[in-house]
Write an enzyme that holds these catalytic residues in place. Structure first.
Site, PDB file in Angstrom:
ATOM      1  N   ARG A 215       0.988  -1.508   0.113  1.00  0.00           N
ATOM      2  CA  ARG A 215      -0.059  -0.249   0.295  1.00  0.00           C
ATOM      3  C   ARG A 215       1.165   0.751   0.545  1.00  0.00           C
ATOM      4  O   ARG A 215       1.816   1.045   0.830  1.00  0.00           O
ATOM      5  CB  ARG A 215      -0.986   0.103   1.462  1.00  0.00           C
ATOM      6  CG  ARG A 215      -1.916   1.052   1.151  1.00  0.00           C
ATOM      7  CD  ARG A 215      -2.668   1.094   2.560  1.00  0.00           C
ATOM      8  NE  ARG A 215      -2.006   2.199   3.282  1.00  0.00           N
ATOM      9  CZ  ARG A 215      -2.422   2.618   4.632  1.00  0.00           C
ATOM     10  NH1 ARG A 215      -3.701   2.057   5.190  1.00  0.00           N
ATOM     11  NH2 ARG A 215      -1.562   3.551   5.641  1.00  0.00           N
TER      12      ARG A 215
ATOM     13  N   GLU B  84     -13.223  -1.639   6.811  1.00  0.00           N
ATOM     14  CA  GLU B  84     -12.193  -2.058   8.343  1.00  0.00           C
ATOM     15  C   GLU B  84     -12.884  -1.468   9.645  1.00  0.00           C
ATOM     16  O   GLU B  84     -12.875  -1.691  10.357  1.00  0.00           O
ATOM     17  CB  GLU B  84     -11.263  -1.017   7.971  1.00  0.00           C
ATOM     18  CG  GLU B  84     -10.841   0.532   7.743  1.00  0.00           C
ATOM     19  CD  GLU B  84      -9.554   0.908   7.338  1.00  0.00           C
ATOM     20  OE1 GLU B  84      -8.751   0.412   6.171  1.00  0.00           O
ATOM     21  OE2 GLU B  84      -9.302   1.752   8.565  1.00  0.00           O
TER      22      GLU B  84
ATOM     23  N   TRP C 124     -12.688  11.258   8.265  1.00  0.00           N
ATOM     24  CA  TRP C 124     -11.317  10.504   7.737  1.00  0.00           C
ATOM     25  C   TRP C 124     -11.799   8.785   8.410  1.00  0.00           C
ATOM     26  O   TRP C 124     -12.384   8.651   8.823  1.00  0.00           O
ATOM     27  CB  TRP C 124     -10.117  11.258   8.000  1.00  0.00           C
ATOM     28  CG  TRP C 124      -9.826  10.346   9.513  1.00  0.00           C
ATOM     29  CD1 TRP C 124      -9.899  10.762  11.059  1.00  0.00           C
ATOM     30  CD2 TRP C 124      -8.200   8.808   9.690  1.00  0.00           C
ATOM     31  NE1 TRP C 124      -9.450   9.742  11.859  1.00  0.00           N
ATOM     32  CE2 TRP C 124      -8.350   8.649  11.630  1.00  0.00           C
ATOM     33  CE3 TRP C 124      -7.967   8.470   8.761  1.00  0.00           C
ATOM     34  CZ2 TRP C 124      -7.871   8.165  11.071  1.00  0.00           C
ATOM     35  CZ3 TRP C 124      -6.782   7.863   9.192  1.00  0.00           C
ATOM     36  CH2 TRP C 124      -6.770   7.811  10.360  1.00  0.00           C
TER      37      TRP C 124
ATOM     38  N   TYR D 170      -2.100  12.067   7.458  1.00  0.00           N
ATOM     39  CA  TYR D 170      -2.490  10.441   8.992  1.00  0.00           C
ATOM     40  C   TYR D 170      -1.357   9.361   7.602  1.00  0.00           C
ATOM     41  O   TYR D 170      -2.069   8.899   6.237  1.00  0.00           O
ATOM     42  CB  TYR D 170      -3.933  10.274   9.213  1.00  0.00           C
ATOM     43  CG  TYR D 170      -3.182   8.805   9.945  1.00  0.00           C
ATOM     44  CD1 TYR D 170      -4.038   7.315   8.839  1.00  0.00           C
ATOM     45  CD2 TYR D 170      -3.444   9.248  10.885  1.00  0.00           C
ATOM     46  CE1 TYR D 170      -3.981   6.442   9.309  1.00  0.00           C
ATOM     47  CE2 TYR D 170      -3.527   7.883  11.508  1.00  0.00           C
ATOM     48  CZ  TYR D 170      -3.268   6.590  11.189  1.00  0.00           C
ATOM     49  OH  TYR D 170      -3.270   5.122  11.607  1.00  0.00           O
TER      50      TYR D 170
ATOM     51  N   ASP E  11      -5.317   3.795  -0.026  1.00  0.00           N
ATOM     52  CA  ASP E  11      -6.304   3.401   0.748  1.00  0.00           C
ATOM     53  C   ASP E  11      -6.422   5.248   0.835  1.00  0.00           C
ATOM     54  O   ASP E  11      -5.701   6.335   1.410  1.00  0.00           O
ATOM     55  CB  ASP E  11      -5.406   3.352   1.948  1.00  0.00           C
ATOM     56  CG  ASP E  11      -6.616   3.839   3.431  1.00  0.00           C
ATOM     57  OD1 ASP E  11      -6.863   2.197   4.561  1.00  0.00           O
ATOM     58  OD2 ASP E  11      -7.943   3.354   2.648  1.00  0.00           O
TER      59      ASP E  11
ATOM     60  N   HIS F 133      -8.896   6.462   3.181  1.00  0.00           N
ATOM     61  CA  HIS F 133      -9.846   7.020   4.533  1.00  0.00           C
ATOM     62  C   HIS F 133     -10.879   7.457   4.497  1.00  0.00           C
ATOM     63  O   HIS F 133     -11.055   8.699   5.255  1.00  0.00           O
ATOM     64  CB  HIS F 133      -8.374   7.895   5.387  1.00  0.00           C
ATOM     65  CG  HIS F 133      -7.210   6.344   6.057  1.00  0.00           C
ATOM     66  ND1 HIS F 133      -6.215   6.430   5.085  1.00  0.00           N
ATOM     67  CD2 HIS F 133      -7.794   5.305   6.254  1.00  0.00           C
ATOM     68  CE1 HIS F 133      -5.503   5.312   5.412  1.00  0.00           C
ATOM     69  NE2 HIS F 133      -6.291   5.515   6.588  1.00  0.00           N
TER      70      HIS F 133
ATOM     71  N   ARG G 274     -13.619  -5.986   3.941  1.00  0.00           N
ATOM     72  CA  ARG G 274     -12.061  -5.694   5.007  1.00  0.00           C
ATOM     73  C   ARG G 274     -12.522  -5.570   6.439  1.00  0.00           C
ATOM     74  O   ARG G 274     -11.730  -6.116   7.189  1.00  0.00           O
ATOM     75  CB  ARG G 274     -11.891  -3.938   4.254  1.00  0.00           C
ATOM     76  CG  ARG G 274     -11.200  -3.662   3.058  1.00  0.00           C
ATOM     77  CD  ARG G 274      -9.574  -3.371   2.894  1.00  0.00           C
ATOM     78  NE  ARG G 274      -8.592  -4.342   4.044  1.00  0.00           N
ATOM     79  CZ  ARG G 274      -7.534  -3.618   4.679  1.00  0.00           C
ATOM     80  NH1 ARG G 274      -7.769  -2.364   4.537  1.00  0.00           N
ATOM     81  NH2 ARG G 274      -6.852  -4.230   5.204  1.00  0.00           N
TER      82      ARG G 274
ATOM     83  N   GLU H 196      -3.293  -7.995   5.551  1.00  0.00           N
ATOM     84  CA  GLU H 196      -2.828  -6.934   5.641  1.00  0.00           C
ATOM     85  C   GLU H 196      -2.111  -7.439   6.784  1.00  0.00           C
ATOM     86  O   GLU H 196      -1.913  -7.682   8.027  1.00  0.00           O
ATOM     87  CB  GLU H 196      -3.721  -5.673   5.889  1.00  0.00           C
ATOM     88  CG  GLU H 196      -2.758  -4.707   6.139  1.00  0.00           C
ATOM     89  CD  GLU H 196      -3.913  -2.819   6.635  1.00  0.00           C
ATOM     90  OE1 GLU H 196      -4.966  -3.377   6.609  1.00  0.00           O
ATOM     91  OE2 GLU H 196      -3.131  -1.957   6.721  1.00  0.00           O
TER      92      GLU H 196
ATOM     93  N   GLU I  15      -8.876   2.163  -1.847  1.00  0.00           N
ATOM     94  CA  GLU I  15     -10.275   1.349  -0.472  1.00  0.00           C
ATOM     95  C   GLU I  15     -10.381   3.153   0.683  1.00  0.00           C
ATOM     96  O   GLU I  15      -9.751   3.560   0.217  1.00  0.00           O
ATOM     97  CB  GLU I  15      -8.843   0.873   0.328  1.00  0.00           C
ATOM     98  CG  GLU I  15      -9.008   0.636   2.063  1.00  0.00           C
ATOM     99  CD  GLU I  15      -8.457   0.339   2.322  1.00  0.00           C
ATOM    100  OE1 GLU I  15      -7.076   0.172   2.978  1.00  0.00           O
ATOM    101  OE2 GLU I  15      -8.206   0.063   4.158  1.00  0.00           O
TER     102      GLU I  15
END
Ligand code: GCO
Ligand code: MG
Length: 402
Positions: free
Chosen positions: A147, A262, A402, A159, A210, A212, A283, A339, A236
């Site tokens: 990633r 996630e 986020w 981040y 990603d 986010h 995820r 991951e 993602e």
């Protein structure tokens, strides 16, 4: 067999982890992860103050009944705190069950569907050149999938784009860091990053990114389309997925594979995304989605809709969650990728584990149970340190996703 005690531990070997340990009258124990990044003590209290008293003297082998007792019986269903607490108990009971059967957990699930588990890890940098070098270093370490994240010119630190290494460690301040976001500055940066990555590392390495949750659906559609030439393994968390319809718009505009989930904690968070095939990878992970009992149901539901699994495995899930995920990964027919952003030696010392990494693949090992233990003595040396994930504001001060 009866549950004689359940202890809840909060430890901080570089970042906070919440661990549940179930003790039985036959001497067997099982451990589960209850870590919820930034809200750890809420889960610890949910377990200690509300769940543990209800489970003493119960038969630990009745994990399905206990799962429903904690889910339906709580009345207040779903949500990250409730489902992390249920997950920890469930994971510990599956650990116990497999130990009682003297088998690695994957055997109880149906045995191995593959010989090893493809994994991906993180690489990032403030500048594109740094991120390109960081991906190269990961390829040198044997990873087949990486990633890549990068800093955004004109924005302070974003981040996950600082120097590479274990992310999600305990923050140095004990209040959420306020970050600044600009989608306009972000959008041209990412295709530029992946153009450089493909030029430097070729077509074979799987590349992931990603977002986010920071885009709107049409922005996500634009980015997914702009990234098509670089053939990402996935893009993602493009948009917040409470409104699962939003992914339909992204899907209409691009063939870039999409991953999400996630932050999901039950099948209801992703039922539409899966059955309408609005995503390619789900995820959900052991600690946040209710443990193996619930996660294998989400995985099977995904499997009948061409959706593959991709359990979340950042460093803010404890090695227990990673270990349990690996058993599900080895079994699940519609496996996608796992991951593995890695842990420091300090973190791993508290969690002795049977898993192995080799040439970009993981294996859970064949120790009875999920193969991860918990060193209470070492854990005791690392007291909890309040820490939060950052919050994110637009340049005009709007509190953003986020
Ligand atoms: C991932 C996650 C991490 C998160 C972390 C939040 O895909 O690994 O998005 O980057 O920041 O897990 O707790
Ligand atoms: Mg993510």
């Amino acid at each position: 067999m009866k549950i004689t005690d359940i202890k809840v531990f909060v430890t901080c070997p570089g970042r906070n982890f919440v661990t549940v340990k179930v003790y039985t009258d036959q001497g067997l124990t099982g451990v589960g992860d209850a870590t919820l990044n930034g809200r750890e003590l809420a889960v610890a209290s949910y377990l200690k103050d509300h769940v543990v008293p209800c489970l003493l003297d119960r038969d630990p082998m009745r994990s399905e009944d206990i799962w429903h007792y904690l889910y339906r019986g709580a009345y207040w269903r779903r949500g990250p705190v409730t489902m992390a607490a249920i997950a920890a108990i469930d994971t510990a009971l599956w650990d116990l069950k497999a130990k009682a059967a003297n088998m690695p957990l994957y055997q109880l699930l149906g045995g191995a569907s593959r010989d090893r588990v493809l994994c991906y890890t993180h690489a990032q940098g403030r500048e594109i050149s740094e991120a390109v070098d960081a991906v190269g270093a990961r390829i040198e370490q044997g990873y087949k999938a990486v990633r890549a994240q990068v800093g955004i010119p004109g924005l302070p630190d974003v981040y996950g784009t600082g120097s590479s290494g274990v992310t999600n460690t305990a923050a140095d301040s004990d209040l959420p860091k306020e970050e600044v976001w600009s989608t306009a500055k972000y959008m041209p940066r990412i295709p530029a990053l992946f153009e450089e990555l493909r030029a430097a590392h070729g077509a074979d390495v799987h590349l992931l990114h990603d977002t986010h949750h920071r885009l709107t659906p049409i922005e996500a559609a634009r980015l997914a389309k702009d990234l098509e030439p670089y053939r990402l393994f996935w893009l993602e968390d493009t948009v917040p997925a409470e409104n699962q319809d939003g992914f339909r718009l992204i899907r209409q505009h691009s063939t870039t594979p999409l991953a999400v989930g996630e932050v999901f904690n039950t099948i209801w968070d992703c039922k539409q995304l899966i059955e309408e095939q609005l995503i390619d990878f789900i995820r959900t992970t052991c600690v946040h989605a209710g443990g193996p009992t619930a996660l294998r149901r989400i995985m099977d539901f995904a499997g009948v809709h061409h959706v593959r699994t991709a359990c979340h495995g950042a460093a803010d899930m404890s090695p227990i969650c990673l270990g349990a995920n690996l058993h599900l990964d080895l079994w699940v027919p519609n496996f996608g990728i796992q991951e593995y952003s890695g842990y420091t030696d300090e973190m791993l010392s508290v969690f002795p584990h049977a898993w192995t990494f080799s040439d970009g693949y993981l294996h859970p090992g064949d120790a009875p149970g999920h193969g991860v233990d918990f060193d209470e003595t070492l854990a005791d040396k690392h007291p909890y340190q309040r820490a939060y994930l950052p919050v994110n504001r637009l340049e005009d001060g709007t509190l953003w996703h986020w």
